[in-house]
Design an enzyme around this catalytic site. Structure first.
Site, mmCIF file in Angstrom:
data_model
loop_
_atom_site.group_PDB
_atom_site.id
_atom_site.type_symbol
_atom_site.label_atom_id
_atom_site.label_comp_id
_atom_site.label_asym_id
_atom_site.label_seq_id
_atom_site.Cartn_x
_atom_site.Cartn_y
_atom_site.Cartn_z
ATOM 1 N N SER A 19 78.853 22.026 57.383
ATOM 2 C CA SER A 19 80.220 22.512 57.456
ATOM 3 C C SER A 19 80.313 23.636 58.490
ATOM 4 O O SER A 19 79.936 23.444 59.637
ATOM 5 C CB SER A 19 80.705 22.945 56.068
ATOM 6 O OG SER A 19 82.091 23.172 56.066
ATOM 7 N N HIS A 54 83.634 17.321 58.443
ATOM 8 C CA HIS A 54 84.564 16.775 57.435
ATOM 9 C C HIS A 54 85.574 15.812 58.049
ATOM 10 O O HIS A 54 86.714 15.728 57.599
ATOM 11 C CB HIS A 54 85.306 17.897 56.700
ATOM 12 C CG HIS A 54 84.430 18.955 56.148
ATOM 13 N ND1 HIS A 54 83.468 18.705 55.194
ATOM 14 C CD2 HIS A 54 84.353 20.279 56.433
ATOM 15 C CE1 HIS A 54 82.851 19.833 54.903
ATOM 16 N NE2 HIS A 54 83.355 20.801 55.654
#
Length: 130
Positions: A19, A54
């Site tokens: 992330s 993502h």
């Protein structure tokens, strides 16, 4: 003790993250850490271009990345679905691997305000049952 990421990088120590921990190594990335709105963030710049994690896990990631790039606010770069890791050696993409069998990685660039995705080969690492 202590030391910086730059010092570790220069010593050849492996730097990793997921992330925000993956986009931080690039020049810039797409983040939701500021008021939960997706926006550009300037990063450490060890790797050229931008990164968007993502890509399939949050419905507004892909369109936000495209919009930022098409408007000239973000550099070309890489996008990855959840579960995908990009492996760089000497600032060049060496491999893409995934913990999910259908997850993808992309090189994303812009030409005449149009965003183009190039799907990259991704090796599925399997479930460990052999």
């Amino acid at each position: 003790m202590g030391g910086s990421s730059q010092e570790a990088y220069k010593k050849g120590i492996i730097l990793a993250g997921i992330s925000a921990g993956s986009l931080c190594w690039f020049e810039e990335g797409v983040t939701d850490s500021m008021n939960n709105n997706l926006s550009k963030i300037d990063c450490l710049g060890f790797l050229t271009g931008s990164n968007c994690p993502h890509y399939d896990g949050e419905s507004n990631r892909r369109p936000s990345y495209h919009e930022l790039m098409a408007s000239g606010k973000m550099k070309e770069g890489y996008a990855v679905d959840d579960g995908v890791a990009l492996h760089f050696k000497n600032e060049k993409l060496s491999a893409s691997v995934s913990s999910r069998p259908t997850a993808k990685a992309y090189a994303v660039n812009e030409k005449a305000s149009k965003v183009i995705e190039h799907e990259l080969p991704v090796t599925y690492l399997g479930d460990g049952k052999q």
